[in-house]
Design a protein around this motif. Structure first.
Motif, PDB file in Angstrom:
ATOM      1  N   ASP A  98      -4.565   8.819  -2.647  1.00 39.24           N
ATOM      2  CA  ASP A  98      -4.306   8.530  -4.054  1.00 39.24           C
ATOM      3  C   ASP A  98      -4.689   7.073  -4.319  1.00 39.24           C
ATOM      4  O   ASP A  98      -3.937   6.161  -4.002  1.00 39.24           O
ATOM      5  CB  ASP A  98      -2.823   8.768  -4.339  1.00 39.24           C
ATOM      6  CG  ASP A  98      -2.483   8.673  -5.797  1.00 39.24           C
ATOM      7  OD1 ASP A  98      -3.391   8.817  -6.637  1.00 39.24           O
ATOM      8  OD2 ASP A  98      -1.296   8.459  -6.109  1.00 39.24           O
ATOM      9  N   CYS A  99      -5.882   6.857  -4.884  1.00 37.97           N
ATOM     10  CA  CYS A  99      -6.468   5.507  -4.943  1.00 37.97           C
ATOM     11  C   CYS A  99      -6.818   5.043  -6.350  1.00 37.97           C
ATOM     12  O   CYS A  99      -6.843   5.817  -7.285  1.00 37.97           O
ATOM     13  CB  CYS A  99      -7.756   5.477  -4.125  1.00 37.97           C
ATOM     14  SG  CYS A  99      -7.504   5.646  -2.378  1.00 37.97           S
ATOM     15  N   VAL A 100      -7.133   3.762  -6.392  1.00 36.39           N
ATOM     16  CA  VAL A 100      -7.762   3.147  -7.555  1.00 36.39           C
ATOM     17  C   VAL A 100      -9.158   2.736  -7.102  1.00 36.39           C
ATOM     18  O   VAL A 100      -9.318   2.069  -6.085  1.00 36.39           O
ATOM     19  CB  VAL A 100      -6.981   1.907  -8.044  1.00 36.39           C
ATOM     20  CG1 VAL A 100      -7.721   1.220  -9.181  1.00 36.39           C
ATOM     21  CG2 VAL A 100      -5.566   2.293  -8.465  1.00 36.39           C
ATOM     22  N   SER A 134      -5.133   1.556  -2.445  1.00 33.01           N
ATOM     23  CA  SER A 134      -4.072   2.548  -2.670  1.00 33.01           C
ATOM     24  C   SER A 134      -2.708   1.881  -2.825  1.00 33.01           C
ATOM     25  O   SER A 134      -1.862   1.970  -1.952  1.00 33.01           O
ATOM     26  CB  SER A 134      -4.034   3.557  -1.517  1.00 33.01           C
ATOM     27  OG  SER A 134      -3.747   2.891  -0.306  1.00 33.01           O
ATOM     28  N   THR A 166       0.836  -1.193   0.000  1.00 36.07           N
ATOM     29  CA  THR A 166       0.000   0.000   0.000  1.00 36.07           C
ATOM     30  C   THR A 166       0.877   1.251   0.000  1.00 36.07           C
ATOM     31  O   THR A 166       1.988   1.241   0.517  1.00 36.07           O
ATOM     32  CB  THR A 166      -0.941   0.020   1.222  1.00 36.07           C
ATOM     33  OG1 THR A 166      -1.883   1.078   1.053  1.00 36.07           O
ATOM     34  CG2 THR A 166      -0.196   0.237   2.516  1.00 36.07           C
ATOM     35  N   LYS A 167       0.357   2.286  -0.602  1.00 38.71           N
ATOM     36  CA  LYS A 167       0.995   3.598  -0.523  1.00 38.71           C
ATOM     37  C   LYS A 167       0.544   4.221   0.793  1.00 38.71           C
ATOM     38  O   LYS A 167      -0.623   4.115   1.164  1.00 38.71           O
ATOM     39  CB  LYS A 167       0.543   4.471  -1.691  1.00 38.71           C
ATOM     40  CG  LYS A 167       1.149   5.845  -1.711  1.00 38.71           C
ATOM     41  CD  LYS A 167       0.684   6.608  -2.947  1.00 38.71           C
ATOM     42  CE  LYS A 167       1.288   7.979  -2.993  1.00 38.71           C
ATOM     43  NZ  LYS A 167       0.869   8.701  -4.205  1.00 38.71           N
ATOM     44  N   GLU A 176      -8.567   5.780 -11.714  1.00 40.54           N
ATOM     45  CA  GLU A 176      -7.857   6.540 -10.678  1.00 40.54           C
ATOM     46  C   GLU A 176      -8.838   7.480  -9.994  1.00 40.54           C
ATOM     47  O   GLU A 176      -9.773   7.984 -10.624  1.00 40.54           O
ATOM     48  CB  GLU A 176      -6.740   7.388 -11.296  1.00 40.54           C
ATOM     49  CG  GLU A 176      -5.582   6.588 -11.807  1.00 40.54           C
ATOM     50  CD  GLU A 176      -4.475   7.496 -12.312  1.00 40.54           C
ATOM     51  OE1 GLU A 176      -4.336   7.591 -13.542  1.00 40.54           O
ATOM     52  OE2 GLU A 176      -3.788   8.099 -11.475  1.00 40.54           O
ATOM     53  N   LYS A 188       0.841   2.586  -8.438  1.00 38.98           N
ATOM     54  CA  LYS A 188      -0.531   2.592  -8.933  1.00 38.98           C
ATOM     55  C   LYS A 188      -0.627   2.260 -10.422  1.00 38.98           C
ATOM     56  O   LYS A 188      -1.488   1.479 -10.827  1.00 38.98           O
ATOM     57  CB  LYS A 188      -1.177   3.944  -8.637  1.00 38.98           C
ATOM     58  CG  LYS A 188      -2.635   4.006  -8.990  1.00 38.98           C
ATOM     59  CD  LYS A 188      -3.305   5.257  -8.479  1.00 38.98           C
ATOM     60  CE  LYS A 188      -2.759   6.472  -9.154  1.00 38.98           C
ATOM     61  NZ  LYS A 188      -3.494   7.693  -8.820  1.00 38.98           N
TER      62      LYS A 188
END
Length: 160
Positions: free
Chosen positions: A109-111, A140, A12-13, A94, A144
């Protein structure tokens, strides 16, 4: 039928501000203990803060997403595992997570992964603590773009 490498994992970020909050908040009693004279601050504060930080990290780490043959597995800490089957994914894109979103993600900042919720059990999304039944899941991954390429291959799709 496409054959994929059975396992591909993405960490994960983690947003730095979130990491700072996760460390500083439980450490406040420890910081106070260290700033005060040892005679004035009881050792209980030190022990409590140390245990709180340790337990927090046990609950949250490791935190990663793994592409399995049949779905995306989400692992959060030692206790939480969930899987989103590919057959229940409708697409992805995104996005930025809002403060109010509940998701297995440690970054804004996700998908966003679209879900067909008619055939999905909410328990397989991780746990009711992290996600509730809805039409999407937020993740996240640290890398990504690479994650999205892998997801596109697994779904045989492009972004929503």
């Amino acid at each position: 039928m496409k054959i994929f490498k059975a396992v591909k994992t993405y960490r994960t970020k983690i947003d730095l501000w979130l990491l700072a909050v996760l460390i500083i908040v439980p450490a406040l009693p420890l910081i106070i203990h260290l700033l005060l004279d040892a005679d004035k601050a009881p050792i209980k504060i030190f022990i409590f803060a140390t245990l709180a930080i340790y337990l927090l990290f046990l609950i949250l780490f490791p935190f990663y997403y793994t592409f399995r043959e049949d779905g995306l597995e989400i692992r959060i800490g030692l206790f939480i595992r969930g899987k989103i089957p590919y057959k229940n994914m409708t697409g992805f894109r995104e996005t930025r997570m809002s403060f109010w979103d509940k998701a297995p993600a440690m970054s804004a900042d996700c998908v966003r992964i679209g879900l067909n919720t008619r055939n999905i059990n909410p328990i397989c999304l991780a746990t009711d603590l992290m996600m509730s039944p809805r039409e999407y899941a937020l993740v996240s991954p640290k890398y990504k773009k690479e994650f999205m390429r892998e997801l596109a291959q697994r779904l045989g799709k492009t972004e929503e």
